[in-house]
Design a protein around this motif. Structure first.
Motif, PDB file in Angstrom:
ATOM      1  N   ALA A 144       3.659   5.343   5.156  1.00 22.02           N
ATOM      2  CA  ALA A 144       3.260   5.053   7.028  1.00 22.02           C
ATOM      3  C   ALA A 144       3.544   6.237   7.611  1.00 22.02           C
ATOM      4  O   ALA A 144       4.284   7.027   7.227  1.00 22.02           O
ATOM      5  N   PRO A 145       1.856   6.534   8.430  1.00 21.65           N
ATOM      6  CA  PRO A 145       1.333   7.896   9.269  1.00 21.65           C
ATOM      7  C   PRO A 145       2.926   8.233   9.685  1.00 21.65           C
ATOM      8  O   PRO A 145       3.397   6.807  10.645  1.00 21.65           O
ATOM      9  N   SER A 146       2.614   8.744  10.400  1.00 20.12           N
ATOM     10  CA  SER A 146       4.082   9.453  11.679  1.00 20.12           C
ATOM     11  C   SER A 146       3.845   7.756  12.548  1.00 20.12           C
ATOM     12  O   SER A 146       2.463   7.944  13.832  1.00 20.12           O
ATOM     13  N   GLY A 147       4.445   6.844  13.264  1.00 17.90           N
ATOM     14  CA  GLY A 147       4.702   6.289  14.484  1.00 17.90           C
ATOM     15  C   GLY A 147       3.778   4.609  14.839  1.00 17.90           C
ATOM     16  O   GLY A 147       4.096   3.657  14.977  1.00 17.90           O
ATOM     17  N   ILE A 148       3.400   5.027  13.089  1.00 16.16           N
ATOM     18  CA  ILE A 148       2.746   3.603  13.188  1.00 16.16           C
ATOM     19  C   ILE A 148       4.313   2.758  12.189  1.00 16.16           C
ATOM     20  O   ILE A 148       3.698   1.496  12.993  1.00 16.16           O
ATOM     21  N   LEU A 149       5.250   2.696  11.985  1.00 13.22           N
ATOM     22  CA  LEU A 149       6.594   2.269  11.652  1.00 13.22           C
ATOM     23  C   LEU A 149       7.633   2.997  12.513  1.00 13.22           C
ATOM     24  O   LEU A 149       8.243   3.636  12.010  1.00 13.22           O
ATOM     25  N   PRO A 150       7.657   2.632  13.550  1.00 13.78           N
ATOM     26  CA  PRO A 150       8.679   3.399  14.895  1.00 13.78           C
ATOM     27  C   PRO A 150       9.576   3.236  14.086  1.00 13.78           C
ATOM     28  O   PRO A 150       9.841   1.547  13.452  1.00 13.78           O
ATOM     29  N   LEU A 151      11.351   3.260  14.681  1.00 13.61           N
ATOM     30  CA  LEU A 151      12.532   3.457  13.566  1.00 13.61           C
ATOM     31  C   LEU A 151      12.557   1.707  14.317  1.00 13.61           C
ATOM     32  O   LEU A 151      13.468   1.249  13.118  1.00 13.61           O
ATOM     33  N   ARG A 152      12.562   1.618  15.442  1.00 14.50           N
ATOM     34  CA  ARG A 152      12.438  -0.290  16.077  1.00 14.50           C
ATOM     35  C   ARG A 152      12.538  -1.077  15.287  1.00 14.50           C
ATOM     36  O   ARG A 152      12.783  -2.535  15.244  1.00 14.50           O
ATOM     37  N   ALA A 153      10.855  -1.110  14.580  1.00 15.49           N
ATOM     38  CA  ALA A 153      10.169  -2.175  13.981  1.00 15.49           C
ATOM     39  C   ALA A 153      10.967  -2.193  11.980  1.00 15.49           C
ATOM     40  O   ALA A 153      10.904  -3.065  12.037  1.00 15.49           O
ATOM     41  N   GLY A 154      11.044  -0.645  12.045  1.00 13.31           N
ATOM     42  CA  GLY A 154      11.891  -0.430  10.838  1.00 13.31           C
ATOM     43  C   GLY A 154      12.880  -1.278  11.037  1.00 13.31           C
ATOM     44  O   GLY A 154      13.360  -1.505   9.578  1.00 13.31           O
ATOM     45  N   VAL A 155      13.725  -1.218  11.138  1.00 17.37           N
ATOM     46  CA  VAL A 155      14.836  -1.905  11.496  1.00 17.37           C
ATOM     47  C   VAL A 155      14.893  -3.241  11.787  1.00 17.37           C
ATOM     48  O   VAL A 155      15.757  -4.265  11.097  1.00 17.37           O
ATOM     49  N   MET A 156      14.071  -3.850  12.378  1.00 20.20           N
ATOM     50  CA  MET A 156      13.647  -5.126  12.275  1.00 20.20           C
ATOM     51  C   MET A 156      13.293  -5.812  11.121  1.00 20.20           C
ATOM     52  O   MET A 156      13.930  -6.643  10.824  1.00 20.20           O
ATOM     53  N   LEU A 157      11.821  -5.271  10.071  1.00 20.61           N
ATOM     54  CA  LEU A 157      12.221  -5.024   8.643  1.00 20.61           C
ATOM     55  C   LEU A 157      13.392  -5.445   8.386  1.00 20.61           C
ATOM     56  O   LEU A 157      13.463  -6.169   7.240  1.00 20.61           O
ATOM     57  N   LEU A 158      13.973  -4.539   8.344  1.00 20.99           N
ATOM     58  CA  LEU A 158      15.530  -4.218   7.076  1.00 20.99           C
ATOM     59  C   LEU A 158      15.989  -5.706   7.470  1.00 20.99           C
ATOM     60  O   LEU A 158      16.685  -6.899   6.851  1.00 20.99           O
ATOM     61  N   GLY A 159      16.752  -6.166   9.153  1.00 20.98           N
ATOM     62  CA  GLY A 159      17.468  -7.420   9.254  1.00 20.98           C
ATOM     63  C   GLY A 159      16.937  -8.478   8.595  1.00 20.98           C
ATOM     64  O   GLY A 159      17.542  -9.352   8.246  1.00 20.98           O
ATOM     65  N   ILE A 160      15.251  -8.821   8.683  1.00 20.57           N
ATOM     66  CA  ILE A 160      14.511  -9.620   7.976  1.00 20.57           C
ATOM     67  C   ILE A 160      14.738 -10.056   6.952  1.00 20.57           C
ATOM     68  O   ILE A 160      15.356 -10.894   6.218  1.00 20.57           O
ATOM     69  N   ALA A 161      14.901  -9.296   6.218  1.00 19.69           N
ATOM     70  CA  ALA A 161      14.799  -8.904   5.216  1.00 19.69           C
ATOM     71  C   ALA A 161      16.306  -9.359   4.183  1.00 19.69           C
ATOM     72  O   ALA A 161      17.045  -9.808   3.244  1.00 19.69           O
ATOM     73  N   GLY A 162      16.549  -9.069   4.851  1.00 17.37           N
ATOM     74  CA  GLY A 162      18.376  -9.236   4.659  1.00 17.37           C
ATOM     75  C   GLY A 162      19.017 -10.665   4.870  1.00 17.37           C
ATOM     76  O   GLY A 162      19.374 -11.383   3.829  1.00 17.37           O
ATOM     77  N   LEU A 163      18.263 -10.576   5.973  1.00 16.72           N
ATOM     78  CA  LEU A 163      18.607 -13.110   6.019  1.00 16.72           C
ATOM     79  C   LEU A 163      17.914 -13.849   5.700  1.00 16.72           C
ATOM     80  O   LEU A 163      18.491 -14.596   4.866  1.00 16.72           O
ATOM     81  N   VAL A 164      16.703 -13.394   5.101  1.00 21.43           N
ATOM     82  CA  VAL A 164      15.754 -13.913   4.303  1.00 21.43           C
ATOM     83  C   VAL A 164      16.747 -14.130   2.807  1.00 21.43           C
ATOM     84  O   VAL A 164      16.121 -15.480   2.030  1.00 21.43           O
ATOM     85  N   ALA A 165      17.357 -13.405   2.402  1.00 21.03           N
ATOM     86  CA  ALA A 165      17.162 -12.608   0.782  1.00 21.03           C
ATOM     87  C   ALA A 165      18.788 -13.919   0.706  1.00 21.03           C
ATOM     88  O   ALA A 165      19.327 -14.038  -0.439  1.00 21.03           O
ATOM     89  N   VAL A 166      19.773 -13.899   2.149  1.00 24.11           N
ATOM     90  CA  VAL A 166      20.933 -14.332   1.923  1.00 24.11           C
ATOM     91  C   VAL A 166      20.558 -15.813   2.074  1.00 24.11           C
ATOM     92  O   VAL A 166      21.632 -16.555   1.412  1.00 24.11           O
TER      93      VAL A 166
END
Length: 424
Positions: A360-382
């Motif tokens: 992802a180019p700089s600014g396209i995937l900001p930290l907040r969006a990336g961490v949100m994806l991380l939380g959703i992935a963990g929730l779906v996986a469990v």
């Protein structure tokens, strides 16, 4: 002396040697480049780390299982191979030959880990001791890396070649305790079966299918854990670079992750005495998802360090639980190929997770969006993992299998519709 002690010493030296090679090869890949220039080289590195598993998966696993005394032989051979390759890298540190030699060292390292994981069940008394044994080896791995870091960094100030020489010496030393591993522990045989003591065939087959399904579910959950680990590592690293963080913040990040892994390795035996491996594996996903959603509300450097520590904890606990599940449920004759197959999948997931923030180019995937994806992935996986365990316990198909089947069916139908028809 107990056989596990010889394996522990072997593993300590193996981890120290791997750390020295990593120190010798580090440098211009990431920290000496600006973020834009670093991305292509990091992406190439991620793809290169995937390549050894293409060898380990289809070739090394079956070879380890079929060879007489193959697991001990593979451990010794992996040490010798890495020693030779380290010496070759001394001569070719500034040459293109360094890349195939580094590739060979990665293959030898992964071969060692497959053989080591297959050895452990023959060195413990009971199944419930597997998590504790794996935990001790994980702690020794961290200790070996820590012990090697000081001399490695000091030697690297003079030349990385001296670091590689020291790595070769350590790998040679590793083979001495490896030779003391007993053959019966390295190549456990199938237990004799008394027909009068065996349950009916249909009951045995049902239990085998259930255990196989449990391993597949655990492997899927662990694959998500590895993807989340790679994603978090590179997401935070590039965020720190674009945020103009001082270099010591990167040290804080890796230290936080290492502390999390240490807590996971120390706490795993205590937790295993209270809950089963499957519950621990699911709990790590819940914890990672919860902390990820917390970081979304306050994405500062301190909360990011907490996230790195939790992801390290999740990675350590998840790996210990998964290894114990395979060591407990897989038949001894197939452990090598099973570990090799799953390690290939895990590395692929780690690479995919790492490539998302790297590509992802700089600014396209900001930290907040990336961490949100991380939380959703963990929730779906469990949810899928817990639902799968519930379904297996009742003789039903896991939700993840149903979803995968439907996706494959739709993809095949679409391919057939788009396939050009022959004339006439």
């Amino acid at each position: 002396m107990q056989p596990f002690t010889w394996l522990a010493r072997t593993h300590l030296l193996s981890a120290a040697g791997d750390a020295l090679i990593a120190i010798a090869l580090a440098g211009s890949l990431f920290f000496n480049l600006d973020p834009a220039a670093a991305r292509p080289r990091v992406a190439l590195y991620l793809l290169v780390t995937m390549a050894p598993f293409a060898v380990v998966g289809p070739l090394i696993g079956p070879l380890v299982d079929r060879s007489r005394g193959g697991r001990r032989g593979m451990i010794i051979g992996a040490g010798i191979a890495r020693a030779v390759l380290a010496l070759l890298m001394v001569r070719h540190l500034d040459s293109l030959l360094l890349f195939p030699e580094a590739f060979g060292a990665l293959v030898a390292g992964k071969t060692y880990h497959v053989a080591k994981s297959a050895v452990v069940p023959g060195l413990v008394r009971e199944e419930r001791d597997l998590v504790e044994a794996n935990s001790k080896l994980m702690l020794l791995s961290g200790l070996g890396g820590a012990l090697a870091a000081g001399p490695g960094v000091l030697l690297s100030l003079a030349s990385s070649r001296w670091v590689l020489v020291l790595a070769a010496v350590v790998f040679v030393l590793m083979t001495f305790p490896a030779r003391r591993l007993p053959r019966f522990a390295v190549r456990p045989s199938r237990p004799p079966q008394d027909p009068e003591l065996q349950p009916p065939a249909h009951a045995s087959e049902t239990r085998h299918v259930s255990r196989r399904g449990g391993m597949l579910l655990a492997g899927s959950a662990m694959g998500v854990v590895r993807a989340m680990t790679g994603f978090t590592l590179f997401l935070i690293a590039f965020w720190l670079r674009t945020d103009d963080a001082a270099p010591w913040w990167f040290g804080f990040m890796f230290t936080a992750s290492a502390v999390g892994q240490l807590i996971g390795a120390v706490g795993a035996p205590w937790l295993r005495r209270r809950v089963r491996e499957e519950v621990l594996l699911a709990s790590t996903l819940v914890l990672a998802a919860a902390v990820s959603f917390y970081v979304v509300t306050a994405p500062d450097r301190f909360s990011v360090l907490v996230l790195a520590m939790v992801i390290g904890l999740m990675s350590a606990l998840g790996k210990l639980c998964f290894d114990a599940i395979v060591q407990r449920d897989e038949v001894p004759a197939d452990r090598g190929r099973t570990f090799a197959r799953f390690e290939t999948r895990f590395q692929l997931m780690w690479v995919i997770g790492g490539l998302v923030p790297v590509a992802a180019p700089s600014g396209i995937l900001p930290l907040r969006a990336g961490v949100m994806l991380l939380g959703i992935a963990g929730l779906v996986a469990v949810v899928l993992y817990a639902g799968g365990l519930w379904a297996l316990a009742r003789g039903r198909r896991p939700p993840s299998e149903i979803i995968a089947t439907r996706v494959r069916t739709r993809v095949r139908a679409r391919v057939r519709r788009n396939r050009p028809q022959p004339p006439g």
